[in-house]
Design a protein around this motif. Structure first.
Motif, PDB file in Angstrom:
ATOM      1  N   PHE A  52       0.916  -1.333   0.138  1.00  0.00           N
ATOM      2  CA  PHE A  52      -0.035   0.089   0.023  1.00  0.00           C
ATOM      3  C   PHE A  52       0.934   1.222   0.009  1.00  0.00           C
ATOM      4  O   PHE A  52       0.483   2.300  -0.601  1.00  0.00           O
ATOM      5  N   PHE A  53       1.884   1.211   0.668  1.00  0.00           N
ATOM      6  CA  PHE A  53       2.796   2.259   0.582  1.00  0.00           C
ATOM      7  C   PHE A  53       3.535   2.637  -0.857  1.00  0.00           C
ATOM      8  O   PHE A  53       3.519   3.833  -1.167  1.00  0.00           O
ATOM      9  N   LYS A  54       3.904   1.591  -1.415  1.00  0.00           N
ATOM     10  CA  LYS A  54       4.145   1.877  -2.760  1.00  0.00           C
ATOM     11  C   LYS A  54       3.210   2.311  -3.832  1.00  0.00           C
ATOM     12  O   LYS A  54       3.460   3.007  -4.736  1.00  0.00           O
ATOM     13  N   LYS A  55       1.919   1.990  -3.528  1.00  0.00           N
ATOM     14  CA  LYS A  55       0.834   2.328  -4.684  1.00  0.00           C
ATOM     15  C   LYS A  55       0.168   3.568  -4.078  1.00  0.00           C
ATOM     16  O   LYS A  55      -0.288   4.111  -5.008  1.00  0.00           O
ATOM     17  N   SER A  56       0.111   4.153  -2.993  1.00  0.00           N
ATOM     18  CA  SER A  56      -0.405   5.195  -2.608  1.00  0.00           C
ATOM     19  C   SER A  56       0.535   6.615  -2.674  1.00  0.00           C
ATOM     20  O   SER A  56       1.670   6.351  -2.654  1.00  0.00           O
ATOM     21  N   THR A  57      -0.085   7.675  -2.963  1.00  0.00           N
ATOM     22  CA  THR A  57       0.581   8.748  -3.076  1.00  0.00           C
ATOM     23  C   THR A  57       0.182   9.948  -1.811  1.00  0.00           C
ATOM     24  O   THR A  57       0.691  10.864  -1.761  1.00  0.00           O
ATOM     25  N   ASP A  58      -0.852   9.568  -1.048  1.00  0.00           N
ATOM     26  CA  ASP A  58      -1.335  10.273   0.143  1.00  0.00           C
ATOM     27  C   ASP A  58      -0.299  10.315   1.173  1.00  0.00           C
ATOM     28  O   ASP A  58       0.549   9.544   1.337  1.00  0.00           O
ATOM     29  N   GLU A  59      -0.678  11.185   2.124  1.00  0.00           N
ATOM     30  CA  GLU A  59      -0.042  11.173   3.391  1.00  0.00           C
ATOM     31  C   GLU A  59      -0.057   9.951   4.386  1.00  0.00           C
ATOM     32  O   GLU A  59       0.751   9.465   5.144  1.00  0.00           O
ATOM     33  N   ILE A  60      -1.105   9.306   4.119  1.00  0.00           N
ATOM     34  CA  ILE A  60      -1.394   7.931   4.717  1.00  0.00           C
ATOM     35  C   ILE A  60      -0.129   7.020   4.437  1.00  0.00           C
ATOM     36  O   ILE A  60      -0.132   5.951   5.075  1.00  0.00           O
ATOM     37  N   ALA A  61       0.366   7.161   3.177  1.00  0.00           N
ATOM     38  CA  ALA A  61       1.337   6.301   2.597  1.00  0.00           C
ATOM     39  C   ALA A  61       2.436   6.148   3.675  1.00  0.00           C
ATOM     40  O   ALA A  61       3.312   5.285   4.036  1.00  0.00           O
ATOM     41  N   TYR A  62       2.758   7.298   4.066  1.00  0.00           N
ATOM     42  CA  TYR A  62       3.969   7.565   5.014  1.00  0.00           C
ATOM     43  C   TYR A  62       3.763   6.884   6.468  1.00  0.00           C
ATOM     44  O   TYR A  62       4.603   5.972   6.848  1.00  0.00           O
ATOM     45  N   LEU A  63       2.386   6.851   6.822  1.00  0.00           N
ATOM     46  CA  LEU A  63       1.982   6.047   7.939  1.00  0.00           C
ATOM     47  C   LEU A  63       2.183   4.533   7.877  1.00  0.00           C
ATOM     48  O   LEU A  63       2.536   3.928   8.380  1.00  0.00           O
ATOM     49  N   ALA A  64       1.749   4.185   6.392  1.00  0.00           N
ATOM     50  CA  ALA A  64       1.747   2.677   6.291  1.00  0.00           C
ATOM     51  C   ALA A  64       3.024   2.334   6.032  1.00  0.00           C
ATOM     52  O   ALA A  64       3.392   1.165   6.440  1.00  0.00           O
ATOM     53  N   GLY A  65       4.231   3.137   5.469  1.00  0.00           N
ATOM     54  CA  GLY A  65       5.535   2.887   5.671  1.00  0.00           C
ATOM     55  C   GLY A  65       6.160   2.579   6.889  1.00  0.00           C
ATOM     56  O   GLY A  65       6.843   1.637   7.114  1.00  0.00           O
ATOM     57  N   VAL A  66       5.820   3.470   7.764  1.00  0.00           N
ATOM     58  CA  VAL A  66       6.370   3.279   9.195  1.00  0.00           C
ATOM     59  C   VAL A  66       5.758   2.058  10.042  1.00  0.00           C
ATOM     60  O   VAL A  66       6.535   1.359  10.520  1.00  0.00           O
TER      61      VAL A  66
END
Length: 112
Positions: free
Chosen positions: A46-60
């Motif tokens: 999801f981190f790779k596919k998303s461009t929103d700020e939620i992607a950073y939370l998913a990456g962490v």
């Protein structure tokens, strides 16, 4: 009735015993470390596919889950990963040293 007993070579019997012991250890291995690992892989996707700020939370969350799965992994898997990391780092260091020696090799001086 004539029965001939042939001795089994020791190497075969030792290999059979060691593989049997290893397979029994693998069957007893706790697989609870797979839960955070699968979670880390899913959130990393999801981190790779998303461009929103939620992607950073998913990456962490993916990074934390991945570290947790490495901590929970059995010693056999941790040892295997350690060996792989040591081999890869050794190869990278050798490549880096060869590049440095090529870069620092001095050119012959020109005679005036």
């Amino acid at each position: 009735m004539d029965v001939k007993l042939t001795p089994i070579p020791k190497t075969i019997s030792i290999c059979f015993i060691s593989t049997t012991i290893f397979s029994s250890e693998v069957s007893k291995m706790p697989l609870s470390f797979l839960i955070p690992l699968c979670t880390a892989l899913a959130t990393g996707y999801f981190f790779k596919k998303s461009t929103d700020e939620i992607a950073y939370l998913a990456g962490v969350f993916a990074a934390i889950s991945f570290i947790l799965s490495l901590v929970l992994a059995p010693w056999q898997i941790q040892f295997g990963l350690l060996i792989i990391v040591l081999i890869i780092t050794n190869r990278l260091l050798q490549e880096n040293e060869s590049k440095q020696t090529e870069a620092t090799r001095k050119q012959p001086r020109e005679i005036n």
